[in-house]
Design an enzyme around this catalytic site. Structure first.
Site, short mmCIF file in Angstrom:
data_model
loop_
_atom_site.label_atom_id
_atom_site.label_comp_id
_atom_site.label_asym_id
_atom_site.label_seq_id
_atom_site.Cartn_x
_atom_site.Cartn_y
_atom_site.Cartn_z
N LYS A 15 0.93 -1.09 -0.05
CA LYS A 15 0.02 -0.07 0.08
C LYS A 15 0.85 1.34 -0.02
O LYS A 15 1.12 1.92 0.99
CB LYS A 15 -0.92 -0.02 1.39
CG LYS A 15 -2.09 0.93 1.18
CD LYS A 15 -3.17 0.87 2.38
CE LYS A 15 -4.12 1.91 2.23
NZ LYS A 15 -5.08 1.73 1.03
N ALA A 16 1.82 1.43 -1.00
CA ALA A 16 2.68 2.36 -1.29
C ALA A 16 1.85 3.66 -1.95
O ALA A 16 1.01 3.49 -2.87
CB ALA A 16 3.54 1.99 -2.29
#
Length: 297
Positions: free
Chosen positions: A159-160
């Protein structure tokens, strides 16, 4: 959305181990995370004073950082404890929780091996991701121009922050045309997800959802699948082509922010807010609420 800019809200933010006043939670403009998107984050919701599946979210935050090549210097337990204490300090029962970790400003350039890893947690009240009136009758989605990338070209299991750039572009483009959001395809042309939520379809009483092989297998997504199976609803995870949308009767999005949100339209395709969608909306609403203990009853 908040009535005032987010940097002008009141309360406290947990920043690198300390509770600081909201207005004092600042970073330098030359932070690596700002320039090169070396940041990972989570989105969580508190209901009735408890953060739903907090540890799962914190574990994913650690894993997202690992994928991006850095280690968060606070344990899962320490982050969980900080989130709970911050929620109490903010005085909220129902709220949105945003932890974020990023590389700092010690080095500037693509390489930043020695940069400090920072961590912040903010909590605010965010009642509904979509307009409540639209949500009840089903929101309208555009078809996004940009596609989720091949996992060989991007760290799709993290979850960048950087992976959300095309989501912002797609949502802005959809809103400019009067839609609430956009549905994104993947690099193969298969249905992937919305800009910030997973997607489900219903046909003949069966739930269909894309296999999450190039986008996040959301915690809310997994919760909805579990709720459906508890009700005896068959769930099929598979590749879905956009031309199949014509044959689906119902559609909904799910995510921490979106919760379970019915969809009435995706481009030229129309859907009803049917029984399965309504059941899962209600089941999810009940699932996230803290359960009373036997002693409390």
């Amino acid at each position: 959305m908040a009535a005032v800019p987010f940097d002008q809200l009141e309360g406290f933010i947990w920043l690198n181990g300390e509770f600081v006043k909201w207005a004092d939670a600042k970073i330098h403009v030359l932070s690596h995370g700002l320039h090169y998107a070396s940041a990972v984050f989570e989105g969580e919701r508190a209901y009735g004073g408890e953060i739903f599946k907090l540890t799962e979210h914190t574990e994913r935050l650690h894993e997202s950082a690992r994928i991006l090549g850095f280690t968060i210097p606070w344990s899962v337990q320490e982050i969980d404890d900080a989130c709970r204490e911050l929620l109490a300090r903010q005085g909220f029962a129902d709220a949105y929780v945003r932890p974020i970790a990023w590389r700092g400003s010690e080095m500037m350039g693509v390489s930043a091996q020695n940069n400090r890893i920072n961590l912040a947690i903010a909590i605010w009240q965010w009642p509904s991701y979509f307009d409540p009136e639209q949500r009840l009758k089903g929101i309208r989605l555009d078809m996004a121009e940009y596609r989720r990338p091949d996992p060989r070209t991007a760290p799709s299991k993290s979850k960048a922050a950087g992976l959300y750039m095309i989501c912002t572009l797609s949502k802005h483009a959809a809103e400019a045309k009067g839609y609430a959001d956009a549905m994104m395809l993947d690099w193969r042309g298969q249905v992937a997800e919305a800009t910030g939520a997973n997607i489900f379809f219903v046909r003949d009483g069966v739930l269909h959802t894309p296999t999450p092989d190039c986008f996040l297998d959301g915690i809310t997504r997994r919760t909805v699948i579990d709720l459906a199976r508890r009700r005896g609803i068959e769930v099929v995870e598979r590749a879905i082509m956009p031309e199949e949308l014509e044959g689906f009767e119902q559609c909904f999005l799910c995510g921490t922010a979106a919760e379970v949100t019915p969809v009435s339209e995706i481009g030229p395709y129309r859907f009803e807010v049917g029984e399965i969608t309504r059941l899962l909306m209600n089941d999810y609403a009940n699932e996230v609420r803290p359960k009373l203990s036997v002693a409390a009853q």
